[in-house]
Write a protein that holds these residues in place. Structure first.
Motif, PDB file in Angstrom:
ATOM      1  N   MET A   1     -16.775  60.673  15.231  1.00  0.00           N
ATOM      2  CA  MET A   1     -15.558  59.875  15.131  1.00  0.00           C
ATOM      3  C   MET A   1     -14.435  60.579  15.885  1.00  0.00           C
ATOM      4  O   MET A   1     -14.224  61.769  15.722  1.00  0.00           O
ATOM      5  CB  MET A   1     -15.176  59.676  13.667  1.00  0.00           C
ATOM      6  CG  MET A   1     -16.192  58.818  12.905  1.00  0.00           C
ATOM      7  SD  MET A   1     -15.770  58.582  11.180  1.00  0.00           S
ATOM      8  CE  MET A   1     -16.109  60.235  10.565  1.00  0.00           C
ATOM      9  N   ARG A   2     -13.733  59.805  16.674  1.00  0.00           N
ATOM     10  CA  ARG A   2     -12.731  60.396  17.563  1.00  0.00           C
ATOM     11  C   ARG A   2     -11.450  59.570  17.566  1.00  0.00           C
ATOM     12  O   ARG A   2     -11.470  58.376  17.248  1.00  0.00           O
ATOM     13  CB  ARG A   2     -13.290  60.487  18.978  1.00  0.00           C
ATOM     14  CG  ARG A   2     -14.508  61.384  19.113  1.00  0.00           C
ATOM     15  CD  ARG A   2     -15.310  61.060  20.351  1.00  0.00           C
ATOM     16  NE  ARG A   2     -15.805  59.687  20.310  1.00  0.00           N
ATOM     17  CZ  ARG A   2     -16.440  59.090  21.327  1.00  0.00           C
ATOM     18  NH1 ARG A   2     -16.644  59.757  22.449  1.00  0.00           N
ATOM     19  NH2 ARG A   2     -16.866  57.850  21.212  1.00  0.00           N
ATOM     20  N   ILE A   3     -10.350  60.227  17.956  1.00  0.00           N
ATOM     21  CA  ILE A   3      -9.069  59.551  18.122  1.00  0.00           C
ATOM     22  C   ILE A   3      -8.670  59.636  19.583  1.00  0.00           C
ATOM     23  O   ILE A   3      -8.622  60.722  20.154  1.00  0.00           O
ATOM     24  CB  ILE A   3      -7.986  60.189  17.235  1.00  0.00           C
ATOM     25  CG1 ILE A   3      -8.378  60.088  15.751  1.00  0.00           C
ATOM     26  CG2 ILE A   3      -6.637  59.507  17.472  1.00  0.00           C
ATOM     27  CD1 ILE A   3      -7.423  60.811  14.822  1.00  0.00           C
ATOM     28  N   PHE A   4      -8.421  58.481  20.190  1.00  0.00           N
ATOM     29  CA  PHE A   4      -7.969  58.386  21.580  1.00  0.00           C
ATOM     30  C   PHE A   4      -6.542  57.838  21.604  1.00  0.00           C
ATOM     31  O   PHE A   4      -6.055  57.281  20.621  1.00  0.00           O
ATOM     32  CB  PHE A   4      -8.873  57.448  22.380  1.00  0.00           C
ATOM     33  CG  PHE A   4     -10.288  57.912  22.532  1.00  0.00           C
ATOM     34  CD1 PHE A   4     -10.672  58.701  23.600  1.00  0.00           C
ATOM     35  CD2 PHE A   4     -11.262  57.544  21.604  1.00  0.00           C
ATOM     36  CE1 PHE A   4     -11.982  59.136  23.748  1.00  0.00           C
ATOM     37  CE2 PHE A   4     -12.579  57.959  21.742  1.00  0.00           C
ATOM     38  CZ  PHE A   4     -12.942  58.761  22.814  1.00  0.00           C
ATOM     39  N   ALA A   5      -5.883  57.971  22.742  1.00  0.00           N
ATOM     40  CA  ALA A   5      -4.533  57.424  22.884  1.00  0.00           C
ATOM     41  C   ALA A   5      -4.274  56.984  24.316  1.00  0.00           C
ATOM     42  O   ALA A   5      -4.818  57.553  25.271  1.00  0.00           O
ATOM     43  CB  ALA A   5      -3.482  58.445  22.457  1.00  0.00           C
ATOM     44  N   ILE A   6      -3.436  55.974  24.429  1.00  0.00           N
ATOM     45  CA  ILE A   6      -2.908  55.530  25.724  1.00  0.00           C
ATOM     46  C   ILE A   6      -1.648  54.719  25.435  1.00  0.00           C
ATOM     47  O   ILE A   6      -1.513  54.114  24.368  1.00  0.00           O
ATOM     48  CB  ILE A   6      -3.940  54.701  26.524  1.00  0.00           C
ATOM     49  CG1 ILE A   6      -3.468  54.506  27.966  1.00  0.00           C
ATOM     50  CG2 ILE A   6      -4.223  53.356  25.848  1.00  0.00           C
ATOM     51  CD1 ILE A   6      -4.546  53.965  28.904  1.00  0.00           C
ATOM     52  N   GLY A   7      -0.721  54.725  26.350  1.00  0.00           N
ATOM     53  CA  GLY A   7       0.513  53.967  26.165  1.00  0.00           C
ATOM     54  C   GLY A   7       0.825  53.101  27.362  1.00  0.00           C
ATOM     55  O   GLY A   7       0.219  53.233  28.424  1.00  0.00           O
TER      56      GLY A   7
END
Length: 232
Positions: A1-7
């Protein structure tokens, strides 16, 4: 399980009614680039944090096409409001429209395993051009940020991510009111967007300060690829 980000997805329908390559050719076909990378990286048990400026839409009816595109992609999506997200009305109205499909971060927080996802939009940092209205907005955003962090703190979540749209710090600054909150509540990761183009990227503060790792995740800064924040 992972957390990614982009804006800063800056969506505007398909085909786009406001193509971003009118500002910079690097944005040509940017949504397809993001979708391809997203589909290759993200699993259904993962989380994607969206750091504001999701869509150019002006109201909830106009934004449906863009948000439905996001819903079809894998993973849990948690988002905050950006300065161009005029479609963002009330969280209650958004939840009623997109219940159990998207999660909207404002005066609340979300839990993912042993992590707390906290945040708010933020505002331009105090500067010489500040007006009384800017001061009021910034003060309100500080309250929202602290309220979100406090809620997570109360239930004992030690691992906190603070998701913002506006930068919490700029290069050359050693402290800000937001960085003080990060230190006070032991925020592990502070994720933000808003900055675009090489000149703006040079202003970004990245790296560790007082135990918090600051990361810029504007889409063009990441070459339209999601950034992995942590694995659980």
């Amino acid at each position: 399980m992972r957390i990614f980000a982009i804006g800063d997805l800056h969506l505007s329908g398909n085909p786009p009614t406001k193509p971003m390559d009118i500002f910079d050719l690097a944005w040509h076909n940017h949504w397809q680039k993001i979708k391809t990378d997203w589909s290759e990286k993200v699993g259904e048990s993962d989380v994607v944090l969206l750091a504001g400026d999701i869509s150019w839409a002006m109201n909830i009816l106009e934004v449906k096409m863009d948000l439905e595109e996001l819903i079809t992609l894998p993973g849990r999506k948690i988002m905050i409001r950006g300065n161009h997200d005029y479609w963002w009305s009330t969280v209650t109205k958004l939840n009623n429209t997109f219940a159990n499909k998207l999660e909207f971060l404002q005066n609340n927080f979300f839990q993912y395993e042993n992590w707390a996802i906290c945040g708010s939009r933020g505002w331009e940092l105090p500067n010489e051009y500040y007006t009384e209205k800017d001061e009021q907005i910034f003060a309100r955003e500080l309250l929202r940020i602290e309220n979100s962090l406090m809620q997570a703190e109360k239930i004992g979540l030690v691992n906190k991510i603070l998701l913002l749209h506006y930068p919490p710090l700029l290069k050359g600054q050693e402290v800000s009111e937001i960085s003080k909150l990060c230190c006070k509540y032991n925020v592990k990761q502070c994720i933000y967007g808003h900055l675009h183009g090489e000149d703006a990227f040079k202003l970004a503060f990245e790296g560790e300060l007082d135990g918090t790792n600051y990361q810029l995740v504007s889409a063009d800064y990441l070459d339209f690829k999601l950034k992995k924040i942590t694995a659980i």
